[in-house]
Design a protein around this motif. Structure first.
Motif, short mmCIF file in Angstrom:
data_model
loop_
_atom_site.label_atom_id
_atom_site.label_comp_id
_atom_site.label_asym_id
_atom_site.label_seq_id
_atom_site.Cartn_x
_atom_site.Cartn_y
_atom_site.Cartn_z
N ASN A 1 5.92 39.10 73.20
CA ASN A 1 4.66 39.84 73.13
C ASN A 1 4.83 41.21 72.48
OD1 ASN A 1 6.03 41.14 75.21
ND2 ASN A 1 4.53 40.65 76.79
N ASP A 2 6.04 41.75 72.46
CA ASP A 2 6.27 43.09 71.89
C ASP A 2 6.67 42.99 70.41
OD1 ASP A 2 8.70 41.90 72.56
OD2 ASP A 2 9.72 43.82 72.89
N THR A 3 5.90 42.21 69.67
CA THR A 3 6.18 42.00 68.25
C THR A 3 4.93 42.19 67.41
OG1 THR A 3 5.75 39.62 68.51
CG2 THR A 3 8.05 40.33 68.66
N GLU A 4 5.17 42.33 66.11
CA GLU A 4 4.08 42.39 65.13
C GLU A 4 4.53 41.58 63.92
OE1 GLU A 4 2.56 45.71 62.06
OE2 GLU A 4 2.33 46.28 64.18
N LEU A 5 3.63 40.76 63.37
CA LEU A 5 3.96 39.90 62.24
C LEU A 5 3.28 40.38 60.97
CD1 LEU A 5 3.40 36.34 63.81
CD2 LEU A 5 5.46 37.77 63.90
N PRO A 6 4.02 40.51 59.87
CA PRO A 6 3.37 40.70 58.58
C PRO A 6 2.53 39.46 58.26
CG PRO A 6 5.68 41.24 58.45
CD PRO A 6 5.48 40.57 59.77
N PRO A 7 1.52 39.56 57.41
CA PRO A 7 0.61 38.44 57.18
C PRO A 7 1.25 37.16 56.65
CG PRO A 7 -0.35 40.49 56.37
CD PRO A 7 1.07 40.80 56.74
N ASP A 8 2.41 37.27 56.00
CA ASP A 8 3.00 36.07 55.40
C ASP A 8 4.14 35.48 56.23
OD1 ASP A 8 4.85 38.08 55.06
OD2 ASP A 8 5.13 37.76 52.91
N CYS A 9 4.34 35.94 57.46
CA CYS A 9 5.48 35.49 58.27
C CYS A 9 5.44 33.98 58.51
CB CYS A 9 5.53 36.24 59.59
SG CYS A 9 6.86 35.70 60.69
N LEU A 10 4.35 33.50 59.08
CA LEU A 10 4.26 32.07 59.39
C LEU A 10 4.29 31.22 58.13
CD1 LEU A 10 1.69 31.77 62.32
CD2 LEU A 10 4.10 31.08 62.32
N TYR A 11 3.68 31.72 57.07
CA TYR A 11 3.69 30.96 55.81
C TYR A 11 5.12 30.68 55.36
CZ TYR A 11 3.62 29.94 50.87
OH TYR A 11 3.85 29.36 49.64
N HIS A 12 5.96 31.70 55.36
CA HIS A 12 7.34 31.52 54.89
C HIS A 12 8.13 30.59 55.81
CE1 HIS A 12 7.18 34.17 51.47
NE2 HIS A 12 6.74 35.18 52.20
N LEU A 13 7.93 30.72 57.11
CA LEU A 13 8.65 29.86 58.04
C LEU A 13 8.25 28.40 57.87
CD1 LEU A 13 8.61 32.01 61.30
CD2 LEU A 13 10.64 31.35 60.00
N LEU A 14 6.95 28.16 57.80
CA LEU A 14 6.47 26.78 57.70
C LEU A 14 6.75 26.19 56.33
CD1 LEU A 14 3.20 27.34 59.68
CD2 LEU A 14 5.01 25.75 60.32
N ASN A 15 6.74 27.03 55.32
CA ASN A 15 7.09 26.55 53.98
C ASN A 15 8.56 26.11 53.94
OD1 ASN A 15 6.20 26.18 51.17
ND2 ASN A 15 7.78 27.69 50.72
N ALA A 16 9.43 26.89 54.59
CA ALA A 16 10.84 26.51 54.66
C ALA A 16 11.00 25.20 55.42
CB ALA A 16 11.65 27.62 55.34
N ALA A 17 10.25 25.04 56.51
CA ALA A 17 10.34 23.81 57.29
C ALA A 17 9.90 22.60 56.48
CB ALA A 17 9.49 23.93 58.55
N ALA A 18 8.89 22.78 55.63
CA ALA A 18 8.41 21.67 54.80
C ALA A 18 9.40 21.33 53.69
CB ALA A 18 7.05 22.02 54.21
N GLU A 19 10.03 22.35 53.13
CA GLU A 19 10.94 22.13 52.01
C GLU A 19 12.34 21.69 52.46
OE1 GLU A 19 10.97 25.72 49.76
OE2 GLU A 19 9.01 25.33 48.82
N LEU A 20 12.65 21.90 53.74
CA LEU A 20 13.99 21.61 54.25
C LEU A 20 13.89 20.70 55.48
CD1 LEU A 20 15.29 25.28 54.02
CD2 LEU A 20 15.95 23.40 52.49
N PRO A 21 13.50 19.45 55.28
CA PRO A 21 13.30 18.56 56.43
C PRO A 21 14.58 18.26 57.20
CG PRO A 21 13.19 17.33 54.37
CD PRO A 21 13.20 18.79 54.00
N GLU A 22 15.74 18.54 56.60
CA GLU A 22 17.00 18.28 57.29
C GLU A 22 17.33 19.34 58.33
OE1 GLU A 22 18.24 20.42 53.39
OE2 GLU A 22 16.57 19.22 54.19
#
Length: 348
Positions: free
Chosen positions: A92-113
């Motif tokens: 709860n003591d965090t702040e996310l830049p607007p593109d944080c989730l995008y980069h994480l999920l994009n990596a997950a999609a590109e790296l299924p292994e």
């Protein structure tokens, strides 16, 4: 992308964190990925957190536990509340830049292994200082957030495989929890993510560091400080829980010298901080629960995909990364590394 960006459950454990929730939730609402769900698990807060969420954020899925059951129980409740293909654990003591989730999920999609993903965590108050860049491991029985307290630099801007992720901000494929189980609630707090990282590696799951995804983290918000009787007691106890759960007798004796070195230094550190009593309490609790942890080791072994020699090699590499990071930090601070060099030459 082969997996939907919106299919992520953001799980936020909360205990008397009302002062942090507005900034944290507002930063989530600014994410470029729009279709997510937020699950806040409130651990019996008495500061009005639940009331605030019901009034200001009725769209948030609130799970209210009657008492503080610890970090592990809270995130487990959040994980089980959804069948979204991804779970993003977030303090709860965090702040996310607007593109944080995008980069994480994009990596997950590109790296299924790969099965879990660690963002770059930066200090909330001094954003050129790292809070963590994925997790390493110390074979004496502890994790280490790579880069912590170091100035952000080029070496932490390269994506790649990593031993573990700090559960304060980490993306997981939901199905790994179905495969190897949830966080161990006997840990309550501290090192529960170290235990999970070990279980993931033993089962053949792999982690990836995504530096383009950044998270600003205050740190030690719930406990009040990094080192106090509560953190020393639980860290001491849980360190032995880690050893009992993950080291077979042959592996224990193989690592006994590094275990002895680490645990002795942790004792000296605890005494120096004035928390010898808390250290003793942690040891007593670990001894009282030896048999329970040993039984869990037997259960975990059913999911093993690595032979003992392979697992030992993974741990050695994870410790090399941790020691290299510690040495960089000490060098930045103008401190000597002679003892660490000696340790490295003997054990690494």
């Amino acid at each position: 992308m082969s997996e939907r960006l919106e299919a992520v459950n953001i799980v936020i454990p909360n205990w008397n964190g009302l002062r942090f929730l507005p900034d944290c939730l507002a930063s989530i609402e600014r994410q470029q990925c729009l279709d997510w769900r937020i699950t806040v698990v409130d651990n019996g807060s008495t500061d009005g957190s639940a009331e605030y969420l019901r009034k200001a954020y009725p769209q948030v899925h609130l799970i209210s536990l009657p008492e503080n059951r610890g970090f592990s129980a809270a995130v487990n409740a959040g994980i089980l509340s959804s069948v979204c293909p991804f779970v993003f654990l977030l303090n709860n003591d965090t702040e996310l830049p607007p593109d944080c989730l995008y980069h994480l999920l994009n990596a997950a999609a590109e790296l299924p292994e790969f099965d879990f993903f660690a963002p770059k965590m930066l200090s909330f108050h001094e954003r050129s200082i790292l809070d963590g860049a994925g997790d390493g491991y110390l074979r004496g029985g502890a994790g280490y957030r790579l880069g912590t307290m170091e100035r952000d630099s080029a070496c932490y801007s390269q994506p790649g495989p990593v031993f573990g992720a700090c559960a304060g901000a980490a993306l997981y494929r939901r199905n790994i929890f179905d495969s190897i189980g949830l966080f161990d609630e006997d840990f309550f707090a501290y090192l529960e993510d170290v235990d999970l990282n070990l279980r993931l590696n033993r089962s053949g799951c792999k982690g990836y560091y995504v530096p383009a995804a950044t998270v600003y983290h205050i740190g030690s918000a719930s406990s009040g400080s990094k080192f106090n009787p509560f953190t020393i007691r639980l860290s001491t106890r849980n360190s032995f829980y880690v050893l009992l759960k993950h080291y077979s007798l042959p592996l224990f004796f193989r690592f006994l010298p590094v275990i002895a070195v680490y645990q002795f230094l942790w004792l000296i550190f605890s005494v120096k901080k004035g928390h010898c009593r808390a250290w003793c309490q942690g040891i007593a609790e670990a001894l009282a629960n030896c048999s329970a942890m040993w039984k869990k080791r037997e259960e975990i072994s059913r999911h093993d995909r690595l032979a003992m020699a392979e697992f030992a090699a993974v741990l050695l590499q994870a410790e090399r990364a941790a020691v290299a990071s510690i040495m960089r930090r000490r060098q930045e601070q103008g401190k000597g590394n002679s003892l660490l060099r000696l340790y490295k030459n003997i054990f690494l």
